[in-house]
Design a protein around this motif. Sequence first.
Motif, PDB file in Angstrom:
ATOM      1  N   PHE A  18     -25.203  29.930  44.190  1.00  0.00           N
ATOM      2  CA  PHE A  18     -24.047  30.076  45.049  1.00  0.00           C
ATOM      3  C   PHE A  18     -23.294  31.522  44.246  1.00  0.00           C
ATOM      4  CE2 PHE A  18     -23.885  26.527  46.873  1.00  0.00           C
ATOM      5  CZ  PHE A  18     -23.448  24.969  46.972  1.00  0.00           C
ATOM      6  N   ALA A  19     -22.097  32.022  45.223  1.00  0.00           N
ATOM      7  CA  ALA A  19     -22.074  33.376  45.277  1.00  0.00           C
ATOM      8  C   ALA A  19     -20.954  33.109  43.766  1.00  0.00           C
ATOM      9  CB  ALA A  19     -21.468  33.857  45.973  1.00  0.00           C
ATOM     10  N   GLU A  20     -20.795  34.111  43.513  1.00  0.00           N
ATOM     11  CA  GLU A  20     -19.749  33.435  42.238  1.00  0.00           C
ATOM     12  C   GLU A  20     -19.027  35.236  42.322  1.00  0.00           C
ATOM     13  OE1 GLU A  20     -20.504  32.900  38.035  1.00  0.00           O
ATOM     14  OE2 GLU A  20     -22.673  32.494  38.430  1.00  0.00           O
ATOM     15  N   ASN A  21     -17.365  34.533  42.801  1.00  0.00           N
ATOM     16  CA  ASN A  21     -16.663  36.056  43.365  1.00  0.00           C
ATOM     17  C   ASN A  21     -15.340  35.927  41.990  1.00  0.00           C
ATOM     18  OD1 ASN A  21     -17.045  36.513  45.558  1.00  0.00           O
ATOM     19  ND2 ASN A  21     -16.328  33.834  45.944  1.00  0.00           N
ATOM     20  N   TYR A  22     -14.680  37.288  41.880  1.00  0.00           N
ATOM     21  CA  TYR A  22     -13.802  37.687  40.599  1.00  0.00           C
ATOM     22  C   TYR A  22     -13.280  37.924  41.392  1.00  0.00           C
ATOM     23  CZ  TYR A  22     -18.170  36.256  37.597  1.00  0.00           C
ATOM     24  OH  TYR A  22     -18.614  35.042  36.638  1.00  0.00           O
ATOM     25  N   THR A  23     -11.471  37.895  40.689  1.00  0.00           N
ATOM     26  CA  THR A  23     -10.652  38.754  41.376  1.00  0.00           C
ATOM     27  C   THR A  23      -9.606  39.511  40.164  1.00  0.00           C
ATOM     28  OG1 THR A  23     -10.781  36.396  43.362  1.00  0.00           O
ATOM     29  CG2 THR A  23      -8.376  37.514  42.764  1.00  0.00           C
ATOM     30  N   LEU A  24      -9.234  40.440  41.148  1.00  0.00           N
ATOM     31  CA  LEU A  24      -8.198  41.252  39.907  1.00  0.00           C
ATOM     32  C   LEU A  24      -7.608  41.060  41.003  1.00  0.00           C
ATOM     33  CD1 LEU A  24     -10.661  43.971  38.069  1.00  0.00           C
ATOM     34  CD2 LEU A  24      -9.394  41.805  37.089  1.00  0.00           C
ATOM     35  N   SER A  25      -5.721  41.269  40.225  1.00  0.00           N
ATOM     36  CA  SER A  25      -4.307  41.183  40.890  1.00  0.00           C
ATOM     37  C   SER A  25      -3.958  41.727  39.813  1.00  0.00           C
ATOM     38  CB  SER A  25      -3.864  40.107  41.349  1.00  0.00           C
ATOM     39  OG  SER A  25      -4.734  39.017  41.861  1.00  0.00           O
ATOM     40  N   TYR A 125     -16.791  49.253  35.210  1.00  0.00           N
ATOM     41  CA  TYR A 125     -15.498  48.811  35.109  1.00  0.00           C
ATOM     42  C   TYR A 125     -14.272  48.606  36.273  1.00  0.00           C
ATOM     43  CZ  TYR A 125     -17.325  49.453  30.512  1.00  0.00           C
ATOM     44  OH  TYR A 125     -18.576  49.925  29.599  1.00  0.00           O
ATOM     45  N   TYR A 126     -13.069  47.911  36.637  1.00  0.00           N
ATOM     46  CA  TYR A 126     -12.324  47.587  36.653  1.00  0.00           C
ATOM     47  C   TYR A 126     -11.535  47.246  36.278  1.00  0.00           C
ATOM     48  CZ  TYR A 126     -16.303  47.226  40.765  1.00  0.00           C
ATOM     49  OH  TYR A 126     -17.257  47.698  41.916  1.00  0.00           O
ATOM     50  N   SER A 127      -9.799  46.856  36.649  1.00  0.00           N
ATOM     51  CA  SER A 127      -8.526  46.629  35.907  1.00  0.00           C
ATOM     52  C   SER A 127      -7.725  47.117  36.800  1.00  0.00           C
ATOM     53  CB  SER A 127      -9.237  47.600  34.206  1.00  0.00           C
ATOM     54  OG  SER A 127      -7.695  49.036  34.729  1.00  0.00           O
ATOM     55  N   ALA A 128      -6.480  46.158  36.258  1.00  0.00           N
ATOM     56  CA  ALA A 128      -5.596  46.078  37.641  1.00  0.00           C
ATOM     57  C   ALA A 128      -4.036  45.472  36.296  1.00  0.00           C
ATOM     58  CB  ALA A 128      -5.669  44.791  38.267  1.00  0.00           C
TER      59      ALA A 128
END
Length: 284
Positions: A18-25, A125-128
């Motif tokens: 299954f696809a693993e989705n990661y969310t930044l808000s 790298y992603y940051s919020a």
Amino acid sequence: MKRFALLAIAALVTISSFAENYTLSTPNNTLIIEATKGKVPMFRYYGSTATLDEATALGKAMNEEAFHAFGNHCELPYAALVKFADGDNALNLVVEDVEKSKSGNLEALCITLCDTRHPFRLKLYYSAYDDCDVMKFSTEYINDGKKPVSLQKYMSASLPLLSKSCTLLSLHGENKNECNELVEPLGFGTKLLSTQEGNRTALTTHSSFMLSIEGGLNEDSGNVIAGTLSWIGNFSIELINSALPQRPTMILAGINPDASDYTLAGKASLKTPEFILTYSNKGK
């Protein structure tokens, strides 16, 4: 019994795939990246606050490669190009690991990619921020081998967009007349915001820009992305609008690769400057 065991194994394989989705808000923005171990990471959504199901229902969800490197589908715009000691310059990057963390008001996502043929990795790298609508993208290039690797294009960020009808605001000028606004439709092809001025990189062109999604740039209405590169050297912002309807509009941002090959020694790494961006659904 044997049949039951086979069915159980098949079920486990299905679940693990299954696809693993990661969310930044941020307070009003959402970024969703799909990162499943052993597979190519996919960019799913960036925009106003929404779940993936909501974005899909609105027709705003995507399924585009999060960071395309030269090697597979070479006809597509690529954010990374390297040359190994044996002359090979093809990368085939898949997810090795994912880490999500939070420190103070900053939530961070690090996706580690490994090449399937060479001892080479990338870290995306992603940051919020949770108290303002600002996100940051950057990339780390890691040579796990003993021999040097030549980095020939090493961008900080890759951002796909669904829209084919964008309007660009960029800044241009000259000595004592810097940062004049230029507003123009983003036509088919590549619009390049770049400089080779060295120590005067904001003299004629600036790395800051605004891009409307579907329509013109209005003061208090419309969907707009604003971005800039946190870098005082030569920069390159590529805005690519393919005439092929199935391909997304792309933003590639980073150090200007022109005559800027970087030799990455064995067991060494290079982290790129941050691409800083925000999204507004209330104009500029």
